[in-house]
Scaffold this active site. Structure first.
Site, PDB file in Angstrom:
ATOM      1  N   ASN A   8       0.869  -1.171   0.000  1.00  0.00           N
ATOM      2  CA  ASN A   8       0.000   0.000   0.000  1.00  0.00           C
ATOM      3  C   ASN A   8       0.908   1.225   0.000  1.00  0.00           C
ATOM      4  OD1 ASN A   8      -1.721   2.092   0.759  1.00  0.00           O
ATOM      5  ND2 ASN A   8      -2.040   1.326   2.849  1.00  0.00           N
ATOM      6  N   HIS A  97      -8.825  -0.127   6.074  1.00  0.00           N
ATOM      7  CA  HIS A  97      -7.479   0.153   6.584  1.00  0.00           C
ATOM      8  C   HIS A  97      -7.586   1.019   7.856  1.00  0.00           C
ATOM      9  CE1 HIS A  97      -3.418   1.773   6.919  1.00  0.00           C
ATOM     10  NE2 HIS A  97      -3.038   0.691   6.248  1.00  0.00           N
ATOM     11  N   GLU A 169      -4.074  -6.420  10.497  1.00  0.00           N
ATOM     12  CA  GLU A 169      -3.168  -5.282  10.688  1.00  0.00           C
ATOM     13  C   GLU A 169      -3.478  -4.611  12.030  1.00  0.00           C
ATOM     14  OE1 GLU A 169      -1.362  -3.785   6.791  1.00  0.00           O
ATOM     15  OE2 GLU A 169      -3.101  -2.564   7.233  1.00  0.00           O
ATOM     16  N   GLY A 236       4.114  -1.935   3.906  1.00  0.00           N
ATOM     17  CA  GLY A 236       4.077  -0.506   3.632  1.00  0.00           C
ATOM     18  C   GLY A 236       5.485   0.011   3.389  1.00  0.00           C
TER      19      GLY A 236
END
Ligand code: PGA
Length: 258
Positions: A8, A97, A169, A236
């Site tokens: 991402n 997210h 996450e 990331g």
């Protein structure tokens, strides 16, 4: 189960030429992994999708969007529909997210609507779930993760679940403000909870892919991906350059386990 690795880009300022070069380098570096069916996706800022899809369509790397609106079209100033994103080259859509939940107040209802839309429109959907606090006790972790999963998947057609990727996450392990991924014991507990909730609520445990995200890097990727029930990683910062992403994938799949 096919391994999955995603990245991402968040709101990083990358120009179109750099974005295309990223994909060229990534595809070259991952050659044999891609040939073996490893599933790789990149979620850039949406404005880069058309330029990147010129490169991606010659590879098996999938492109996707970090955000979209759940309605088909209409008076929603500033928003992008799934149709616009499909036309721009997206085949993956992310939902839930932590930064969208916390900074943009996306609640369970919004997340559910978006997930339904993404799956109904034929996209692969990445659903991010995770506890907010590092100190969440085990019993509470189970409640929080199960509740997020069940509410996000309300009304989902079971036949679509093979296009779902759940990204575990933990909010507290994401981004540059912290320097540590979740410990392996926490990843293992959460993977068990998520797999258990999928089985109990949807009768499916294994058709859904489960990846971990939150400070994944070269030194922890192998250990995390080896956790039972984890099929891949969501990266990331460590994938900001293609060489970093290639190294993480290579190490996760091939490296010595330590
Ligand atoms: P990070 O980001 O790897 O930089 O922690 C992960 C994410 O936000 O998905």
């Amino acid at each position: 189960m096919q391994a999955v690795f995603g990245t991402n880009w968040k709101m990083r300022n990358v120009d179109q030429r750099e974005a295309q070069q990223y994909l060229i380098t990534l595809a070259d570096g991952l050659g044999s992994f891609l040939d073996d069916g490893v599933h790789v996706f990149v979620l850039p800022p949406a404005t880069l999708l058309p330029a990147m899809s010129e490169v991606a369509r010659k590879t098996s790397i999938q492109l996707g969007a970090q955000n979209f609106h759940w309605e088909e079209e209409g008076e929603f100033t500033g928003e992008l529909s799934t149709e616009l994103l499909k036309d721009a080259g997206a085949t993956v859509l992310m939902v839930g997210h932590a930064e969208r939940r916390v900074l943009f107040n996306e609640n369970d209802e919004v997340i559910n609507r978006k997930l339904l839309r993404a799956l109904e429109e034929g996209f692969h959907a990445v659903l991010c779930i995770g506890e907010a606090d590092r100190s969440t006790p085990e019993a509470r972790l189970k409640e929080e993760l199960s509740a997020q999963l069940v509410s996000a998947l309300r009304g989902v057609n079971k036949a679509d679940l093979n296009r779902l990727i759940v990204a575990y996450e933990p909010h507290w392990a994401i981004g540059r403000r912290v320097d540590a991924a979740a410990p392996v014991t926490r990843v293992r507990q959460s993977a068990e909870v998520i797999r258990g909730a999928l089985k109990a609520n949807f009768g499916t445990e294994n058709s859904v892919r489960l990846i971990y995200g939150g400070n994944v890097n070269l030194s922890n990727c192998r250990e995390i991906v080896s956790v039972n029930g984890i099929d891949g990683l969501f990266v990331g910062g460590a994938a900001a350059d293609p060489a970093g992403f290639i190294s993480v994938i290579g190490r996760a799949l091939d490296g010595p386990s330590d």
